[in-house]
Design an enzyme around this catalytic site. Structure first.
Site, short mmCIF file in Angstrom:
data_model
loop_
_atom_site.label_atom_id
_atom_site.label_comp_id
_atom_site.label_asym_id
_atom_site.label_seq_id
_atom_site.Cartn_x
_atom_site.Cartn_y
_atom_site.Cartn_z
CB SER A 83 6.99 -20.13 -8.85
OG SER A 83 6.38 -20.29 -10.10
CB SER A 106 6.35 -17.17 -12.11
OG SER A 106 5.87 -17.32 -10.77
CE LYS A 140 -4.60 1.02 1.74
NZ LYS A 140 -4.61 2.45 1.94
#
Length: 563
Positions: free
Chosen positions: A179, A155, A78
């Site tokens: 990954s 990934s 955030k």
């Protein structure tokens, strides 16, 4: 005395430098940013830098002066950075709250330097032949640092590459099936895939709630253990963490024992390895056989033929496809519903598929949407009996028929396997893995390209790893075994990346008005042992986490990535 940031400094080194006043958070963050700027145009490991990183580092330096010391883009932050999973569809979208893992890191004094480039949607978009590891529309193509145009695996591609050349001390990635550990082995670093439920997946762009986990990538086992200790723990936003068998998270650093292999019982599931062998794996298996002797000489009992009672690859593929397809459709919609801002009005997988086909920078149809088409074409949901049956079959195959059965039958502490063969069953059973460097392809190795013919998958000097696999919640034991192996072999130091930054820290620091010290640096063009290659860095930028974060006292970087 000179000390360089890239190759050798680990978290405990940085702690010493902070404690004796030789280094500040601001200086360290600046150095990482310089190093990123130096090599990122080639490797594209870092998707974006945190514009607030220096401000956060400055505040941490003030805290330290007052006596207070704090201990991949699919993970929501955030702040001013994006959480895109590598897609333009989520560019500008803002999360309603920060990921619980990121909150834990910030509480520990971590500076989020940026987000690493990751495989778009954690490699969950295209048919294999039209895809490539580490590519995303938003971040571009990540390259490994050990051979020009090297396939970084995925990934969590940028997360591992960044750590391998010192763009951060560590990173955070995500794993659905390989990954974390696969990119770690291809970048000659350590990756820990935790037990499902040890770390929170709150506000992480998901692939599968029943398989996804968040874990660390570090230069050493101990660095990865520091990071795991920081991010592990229960979280009310992720019910799966309530299954943890302890109230207080273990201090995984205490498991780093030079004698960890002495007296241990480890097994080799040959049938789980043999299935994955081909004409490129002989150098890996030669190194693996040598590693077995190292393990024996360290005092472990090695049980050969500790085989899985069943290894049905077609059933594994069929059931996993059902589970991941139905989980992704539901989990993605849930994540999108929690966005505070959503400029492209994306609410479901069908919206993302439509956006991708009509947005030129998404590189469609050269990179197709085969996986999404299959997922959207299923007439079942994650709550259907078909999906539940497939999930239960996977749990049985990975557990009683697979890893857990072999461990129990032979009374083993762990299984050891080459990393390329180790991640499949732990993925579907929620079991932990620690992957450490094992070796490198020899000089005479013939080049092999990926299916898209754009990246080099096998070539001289490309690294590979060995995996320690265990029962649920056995991270302490696995870290102990992996650390003992690492300290006996120190394989990481046997090969240098062909490209690396030259920006260095020195202990000659001078006071300024802004910070207690000013970093004197040496800057040259990136060092390259071979011509041309692209290298990238940082946090996995799309669907897993937030990238480079440097600890105040034990600095590392976080990256977000899943599959």
């Amino acid at each position: 005395m000179q000390f360089s940031l890239p190759a050798r400094l680990v978290i405990e080194d940085l702690q010493v430098l902070f404690d004796n006043g030789s280094l500040t958070s601001v200086n360290l963050v600046r150095a990482y940013m310089e190093r990123i700027e130096e090599v990122n145009p080639t490797l594209r490991a870092v998707g974006e830098l945190n514009p607030d990183a220096l401000h956060i580092a400055r505040a941490l330096d003030v805290e330290r002066s007052m006596g207070r010391v704090r201990g991949q883009d699919n993970i929501a932050t955030k702040d001013k950075m994006n959480n895109t999973a590598g897609s333009y569809a989520l560019l500008g979208a803002k999360a309603s709250r920060e990921s619980s893992v990121v909150i834990r890191l910030r509480d520990a004094g971590v500076v989020v330097l940026g987000k690493a480039t990751m495989g778009e949607w954690a490699q969950c978009r295209s048919r294999k032949a039209s895809s490539s590891h580490g590519w995303s529309a938003y971040g571009g193509q990540v390259l490994g640092a050990y051979y020009p145009q090297q396939d970084p695996s995925g990934s969590s591609s940028g997360s591992a590459v960044a750590v391998s050349i010192g763009l951060a001390v560590g990173s955070i990635g995500t794993e659905t099936s390989g990954s974390i550990v696969n990119p770690a082995e291809k970048s000659n670093v350590v990756g820990i895939k935790p037990t499902l439920g040890l770390t929170s997946r709150d506000m992480v762009i998901p692939i599968s709630l029943r398989q996804d986990t968040v874990g660390p990538i570090g230069r050493t086992v101990k660095d990865a253990a520091y990071m795991l200790s920081a991010i592990a723990g229960k979280d009310s936003f992720d019910n799966w963490t309530s299954t943890q068998p302890y109230e207080t998270t273990p201090d995984y650093v205490k498991s780093c024992n030079h004698l960890g292999l002495k007296g241990a019982r480890v097994g080799i599931p040959r049938n789980g390895i043999d299935f994955h062998l081909d004409d490129s794996t002989k150098p890996v298996m030669d190194a693996f056989e040598t590693a077995i002797q190292t393990v024996r000489h360290a005092g472990a009992r090695v049980i050969e033929e500790a085989n899985f009672s069943s290894y049905d690859a077609p059933s594994f593929a069929r059931n996993s496809s059902i589970v991941l397809d139905t989980d992704f459709v539901a989990g993605l919609s849930n994540y999108l519903s929690q966005l505070a801002t959503n400029p492209n009005d994306i609410h479901a997988l069908s919206d993302i598929a439509r956006f991708t086909r009509f947005h030129g920078q998404e590189n469609y149809p050269d990179r197709d949407t085969y996986v999404w088409d299959r997922q959207l074409g299923r007439n079942i949901t994650h709550e259907s009996s078909e999906s539940w049956t497939a999930y239960q079959a996977n749990l049985f195959m990975g557990g009683e028929q697979g890893v857990v059965g072999a461990l129990d039958r032979h009374k083993l502490d762990a299984l050891i396997m080459p990393t390329f063969a180790a991640f499949h069953l732990p993925a579907i059973a929620g079991l932990p893995i620690v992957s450490v460097p094992l070796g490198f392809y020899p000089a005479q190795t013939a080049l092999r390209m990926n299916l898209k013919k754009t990246l080099v998958s096998v070539a001289p000097n490309i690294p590979f790893g060995i995996a320690f696999v265990g029962r649920k919640w056995s991270e302490e034991k696995l870290i102990s075994l992996a650390y003992a192996f690492e300290q006996r072999t120190m394989i990481r130091r046997q090969m240098r990346p062909y490209i690396r930054p030259t920006f260095e820290l020195s202990d000659q620091l001078e006071p300024t008005e802004e910070t207690p010290y000013k970093l004197k640096v040496q800057y040259r063009a990136p060092a390259m042992d071979r011509p041309k290659l692209v290298y990238g860095i940082m946090l996995k930028t799309i669907s897993r986490l937030t990238s480079l974060r440097s600890w105040v006292r034990s600095i590392f970087s976080v990256n977000g990535s899943l599959l």
